[in-house]
Write an enzyme that holds these catalytic residues in place. Structure first.
Site, PDB file in Angstrom:
ATOM      1  N   HIS A  34       0.866  -1.188   0.000  1.00 55.67           N
ATOM      2  CA  HIS A  34       0.000   0.000   0.000  1.00 55.67           C
ATOM      3  C   HIS A  34       0.894   1.225   0.000  1.00 55.67           C
ATOM      4  O   HIS A  34       2.128   1.103  -0.080  1.00 55.67           O
ATOM      5  CB  HIS A  34      -0.959  -0.039   1.204  1.00 55.67           C
ATOM      6  CG  HIS A  34      -0.270  -0.312   2.506  1.00 55.67           C
ATOM      7  ND1 HIS A  34       0.616   0.570   3.077  1.00 55.67           N
ATOM      8  CD2 HIS A  34      -0.311  -1.381   3.338  1.00 55.67           C
ATOM      9  CE1 HIS A  34       1.068   0.070   4.209  1.00 55.67           C
ATOM     10  NE2 HIS A  34       0.541  -1.132   4.386  1.00 55.67           N
ATOM     11  N   HIS A  37       4.119   1.241   2.027  1.00 51.50           N
ATOM     12  CA  HIS A  37       5.282   0.548   1.453  1.00 51.50           C
ATOM     13  C   HIS A  37       5.903   1.383   0.341  1.00 51.50           C
ATOM     14  O   HIS A  37       7.117   1.396   0.170  1.00 51.50           O
ATOM     15  CB  HIS A  37       4.866  -0.801   0.858  1.00 51.50           C
ATOM     16  CG  HIS A  37       4.340  -1.776   1.855  1.00 51.50           C
ATOM     17  ND1 HIS A  37       3.009  -2.064   1.983  1.00 51.50           N
ATOM     18  CD2 HIS A  37       4.979  -2.525   2.783  1.00 51.50           C
ATOM     19  CE1 HIS A  37       2.839  -2.962   2.930  1.00 51.50           C
ATOM     20  NE2 HIS A  37       4.015  -3.251   3.440  1.00 51.50           N
ATOM     21  N   LYS A 151       6.369   3.323  11.494  1.00 49.70           N
ATOM     22  CA  LYS A 151       5.100   2.888  12.087  1.00 49.70           C
ATOM     23  C   LYS A 151       5.347   1.717  13.038  1.00 49.70           C
ATOM     24  O   LYS A 151       4.758   1.648  14.109  1.00 49.70           O
ATOM     25  CB  LYS A 151       4.101   2.485  11.019  1.00 49.70           C
ATOM     26  CG  LYS A 151       2.790   2.121  11.625  1.00 49.70           C
ATOM     27  CD  LYS A 151       1.828   1.650  10.597  1.00 49.70           C
ATOM     28  CE  LYS A 151       0.919   0.634  11.183  1.00 49.70           C
ATOM     29  NZ  LYS A 151       1.475  -0.694  11.329  1.00 49.70           N
ATOM     30  N   VAL A 178       3.168   6.769   6.875  1.00 50.17           N
ATOM     31  CA  VAL A 178       2.242   7.397   5.919  1.00 50.17           C
ATOM     32  C   VAL A 178       0.831   7.255   6.480  1.00 50.17           C
ATOM     33  O   VAL A 178       0.447   6.183   6.956  1.00 50.17           O
ATOM     34  CB  VAL A 178       2.336   6.715   4.529  1.00 50.17           C
ATOM     35  CG1 VAL A 178       1.356   7.343   3.548  1.00 50.17           C
ATOM     36  CG2 VAL A 178       3.758   6.811   4.005  1.00 50.17           C
TER      37      VAL A 178
END
Ligand code: PAF
Length: 282
Positions: A34, A37, A151, A178
């Site tokens: 997504h 990445h 993250k 993100v």
């Protein structure tokens, strides 16, 4: 883009690039790519001429009651995305290639203490699975640099420690988280949320930001700030594993001298377990 399923093929490609003086950057993933990445891949591009992405859903890092069997797998789409992103080599090994003697017999790599706190407390064995597979992947790909997302802050901290402890000559690059427009951190596990849960999910980032604001404003009542974060999430219907303030360098307990903190949380909403964190520099 080349496609490799064997270690031998990856090694041959990487060694040829390195002989030609090209720097190799590696992005390990479990696939189901997504935007998060894609930002790792953008970060990779800044650090070398060639880049490799691996796609391997690593059974060793899933507990017996976790989502290994259901973890979203989208290999064709992943391949298409990596090709479009200019990836040079996609490594997609099977379990036998990664654990030829069987997973139960494989040599393991464990970073003590750091593996047992926060997510490690709630997912026993998880980080040993992560450090074992990442060590193997780094030996296979022999990259100059490897990119990991902020993250998974605890994972990133553990990998830095492992690389330092084992004198591995790879530079670890951290890529910022993100987020969707409403603040939810991108994750493959967001797919487990129903529409109603997805609408509530940004509460995680709101609670982290509220804690970070209190710290940035000089707040040092760590227990109270943690309790407030936990309650905020519980009142939105989350089951919270932890909501914690730590030193960003080593995830130790913060002291009044600490200048770089991180607020981390893991919380369940329906079938999804969401993790996120916010760093604060004082
Ligand atoms: O962050 C992940 O997706 C995984 O933990 C990793 C680093 C690819 C190891 O399996």
């Amino acid at each position: 883009m080349r496609r490799a399923t064997t270690i031998a093929k990856v090694r041959a490609a990487v060694r040829a690039w390195r002989r030609a003086g090209e720097r190799v950057v590696f992005v390990p993933t479990m696939g189901n790519l997504h935007e998060g990445h894609m930002s790792l891949i953008d970060a990779a591009r800044e650090h070398g001429e060639r880049f490799i992405a691996s796609i391997f859903v690593n059974p060793m890092q899933f507990g017996p009651n976790e989502d290994f069997a259901h973890y979203p797998r989208t290999p064709e789409r992943d391949e298409h995305m990596l090709r479009a992103a200019g990836c040079d080599l996609m490594f997609m090994p099977d379990v036998e290639e990664m654990y030829p003697n069987g997973m139960g017999h494989a040599t393991r790599v464990e970073v003590p203490e750091l593996s047992d706190i926060l997510c490690g407390e709630f997912r026993p064995g998880h980080f040993q699975g992560v450090t074992t597979v990442v060590a193997r992947l780094l030996h296979i790909c022999e990259p100059d640099a490897a990119v990991f997302g902020e993250k998974d802050f605890q994972q990133l901290t553990l990998i830095r420690r492992m690389v330092s402890d084992l004198c591995m000559s790879v530079r670890i690059i951290a890529a910022p988280t993100v987020r969707a427009a409403d603040g939810l951190a991108m994750s493959s596990r967001n797919q487990y949320l129903t529409d109603a849960e997805r609408a509530r999910a940004p509460a995680v980032y709101r609670a982290l930001r509220a804690a970070a604001s209190r710290l940035a404003a000089g707040g040092r009542e760590y227990d109270d700030i943690e309790r407030q974060g936990l309650r905020a999430l519980e009142s939105e219907g989350f089951r919270v594993d932890y909501f914690a303030i730590k030193r960003a360098e080593d995830l130790g307990p913060p002291t009044p001298e600490s200048r770089h903190l991180v607020v981390l949380t893991a919380a369940h909403l329906g079938k999804a377990r969401l993790i996120d964190n916010v760093q604060v520099t004082l």
